[in-house]
Design an enzyme around this catalytic site. Sequence first.
Site, PDB file in Angstrom:
ATOM      1  N   ASP A 146      -9.281   3.947  -1.514  1.00  0.00           N
ATOM      2  CA  ASP A 146     -10.070   4.320  -0.334  1.00  0.00           C
ATOM      3  C   ASP A 146     -11.433   4.867  -0.732  1.00  0.00           C
ATOM      4  OD1 ASP A 146      -7.876   3.529   1.066  1.00  0.00           O
ATOM      5  OD2 ASP A 146      -7.104   5.543   1.397  1.00  0.00           O
TER       6      ASP A 146
ATOM      7  N   ASP B 141       0.854  -1.189   0.000  1.00  0.00           N
ATOM      8  CA  ASP B 141       0.000   0.000   0.000  1.00  0.00           C
ATOM      9  C   ASP B 141       0.893   1.243   0.000  1.00  0.00           C
ATOM     10  OD1 ASP B 141      -2.264   1.563   0.155  1.00  0.00           O
ATOM     11  OD2 ASP B 141      -2.768   1.039   2.226  1.00  0.00           O
TER      12      ASP B 141
END
Length: 971
Positions: free
Chosen positions: A618, A542
Amino acid sequence: MGLIYCSALIWSLRMGNMPRPKLLLLLALCVLGAEAVDRSNFKTCDQSSFCKRHRNLQPGMSPYRALMDTVQMTPEGLSMKVLNTRNKVELQLHLAAVNINTARLTIDEINPIRERFRPTDALSKEPTIAEASILAQDDNSVTLGFLQNKAVVTSDPFRIDFLVDDELAISVNSRGLMKFEQYRKRKNNDEPAEGQENGENQEGEKQEGEGDEEKPVEEEDEPGMWEETFKSHHDSKPYGPSSVGLDFSFPGVEHVYGIPEHADTFALKTTTSGEPYRLYNLDVFEYELHNPMALYGSIPVMIAHNAQRTVGLFWMNAAETWIDISSNTAGKTVFGKMLDYVKGGSEMPQTDTHWISESGVIDVFFMLGPNPGQVFSQYTDLTGKPAMPPLFAIAYHQSRWNYNDEEDVKNVDAGFDDNDIPYDVLWLDIEHTDGKRYMTWDKHKFPTPKDMQDRVAAKGRKMVVIVDPHIKRDDNYHIHKDAKDHGYYVKSKDGGDFEGWCWPGSSSYLDFINPTVRDWWASRFDLGTFEGSTKNLFIWNDMNEPSVFNGPEITMHKDAVHYGGWEHRDVHNIFGMYLPKSTYLGLMQRSHGKERPFVLSRAFFAGYHRYGAVWTGDNTAEWGHLQISIPMLLSLSVAGQSFVGADVGGFFKNPDSELLLRWYQAAAYQPFFRAHAHLDTRRREPWLFDKETMGGIREAIRARYALLPYWYTLFYQAATRGMPVMRPLWVEFPQDTSTFATEDEFMIGYALLAHPVTEAGASGVQVYFPGEGQVWYDVDTHKRHNGGVTEYIPVTLTKIPVFQKGGTIVARKERIRRASSLTSRDPYTFTIALDKQGTATGELFVDDGHSFKYRDNNRFLHKNYLFENNKLISRTMDMNGEFETKSWVERIIIIGLPKAPTTVTIDGVRDIMIDKKNLEFRYTPDTQTLVIRKPAVNVAQNWSITLQNLPCCYMGGDRGEGLGSYLCGNR
């Protein structure tokens, strides 16, 4: 700043990593801006000076001219020089046919004062030069021929036209927007630029008075060329302007697709009245919808499609890139287009695009199709076929930021078993580490990580942990100490290790541009080096855009310096790909090349599909984010990234039970299937909801598991042919114009159409069934629908409209286990949906589900199934493969059979001996469905089943469904 950054600041407050007064001020600011993306943190085109310069160009004013007296045909293709008639700078052009039906165009400086970066790691290998020849040449043009294609290079004004079967497919610089800013030395008004001393320009040509007819017109310096400031961040630009831009037109095309990643429509919008689409990997929390802003990854690939052909364009450039799109049909309604036709209007539709990059060379591949499958194959011939994932990776994943400790992991794992819900992978986010030191464990919360993994693995399951690229600056942390001692970090413009803020506080960033760093990183995953890891632990990368909380646009400074002297501006978009690539290689080495890795990455570039999966970042628990997930995933899919998904339920905020259930239903029919949620959201394990919601979630997940044989076969098609797993309708129906802008439904492979329910309180959806003359069948009721029409389909809370295309065969395993690895010996059910001709075909790929033996040792089965003339034949597609399996055929369902047979028999084919026998079956006339029970033949064998059409015994009664049936066979 957003919730995610507020969390990081809270952590810094706890750890004492930042002076308290400064941190409290930042916390106040971040809370004020926590509800949505703050656009002011990210540049517009006007704020990116190179984009503004290119966008200010006027069409039809091209200064470039191809010099026909420099044309050469070499084994590497056609070469010539291109002259900028204003500043007299010459560029080198190469045009070559490569691979199959693909062309490559490169334009670069001649003897530049600084080399330009080429992101060749996007390619799996250097393309093969294909046969081509000059077909014609005169004073103003030269025509290159290859296969059925022609490339016509016109001298003045410079342009290139690609023709396929003598029809114009792509035009290059037809609008005259090419601009190539050569490297030059900054000078005072009274000083010549470097390379221009002694009366010479940069290429060593004599200036006026030394033999030239015209004096070069020097380009005036503009603001932002030599330095630039965005908010409080200064970009020193030590090498000055170096941008490149070029326009491409697609005659006859109204729709173009691709260039992910953006939260926007699948068919790309025109940008003439707004911002261009931007490709610049950025960490954007709670991103806005229907916006061309850059997101986490970049694939500079565009697909153009109409009813006659499909073509593709790959702009191989890793710098910040902007793309403008315009169309002569934009804004016209269908009625308006018809009115133009009635009035005798003859204007051909055309889509024009303008590509602009901050640095690098012009290096473009043209995939000339002419059909969608060929374009996908041509692109993946360049960039490599997608990785074949292990079976567990395409099953269901359960994740959260964060599962608290080993006891929490144990309880979540047990909760799935207690509620009869299958899952394959449990994930741990950053809180599992020792103070955000990756490849470590919190010794209080996770004291026995190997035992924890072994307990999960004992049930056939795996675990995934997060490993990010920012390294905590702590001399007691072995990763940091090794990296610092060996000089493995990205450098600041001043030569020291680059430092920025991320989850651990003060961090440095490994320079993955350096092959030595990539090899070193890969070695960190050795079981003896990564303490607490086991062979059943896989990796999530990430924040690899890279995310720098205190950097410009929340990323790295463009004048940071990488291995080889490259500036970060040169490599930004490919930088994020090197982390998962290195991780993938590390997992490969961990198993000595025997086991297929699984890696998930947020940032990506062209070619990343060779290594792993991506997700859309997200997102938010809102209906709009569920809706936008479909076009976002389709955009990724047509750009070569097949293994894609979106966080089920939304990362931010709390979904209500209806939204969560509908999201599970949609994601069950998308390639990467993971539930994930933010630290501050309520827990979302399925059993925490009401009985109806949990039951609906269970059924959605179980539907995914039943279809795993079909999914696995589709991933094999992707890995061998480059075909996307999740497909827009026009891939299967390329001439159906009604599909060209469709983005609320999609194909799963060649056989299944899904139309997820994406609106609250919906009691039905409008489903378009593509293909005039095609037939479709509801996968649950077997109700028949005709192609080429839109129908209103009623839905319940537990129903998602999914249909099987007539003419296809789909394999399932309907005995649902708690994990996919436990199904290896289970029997198959084949569903045969007949077309109007009474035929159907399908494929099945079988191997061990986890190793490379299918590739290295030919340990696989690849079967073809064909139904025609009332006979189903199982044949081996690839005779090189061989695999022993205990799986057998339990049931065959034939939909669309107009009448019942009297007998059904099974027999061997060719050299396969099977005792011929009659099979039991049941026929339901209302749905024209035949169910054949227990053929009991091994799926590895070749066999045939024959239907003989004589009257059967009608069995009245409705079995509670209002359906009569025929019972036939041995009774």
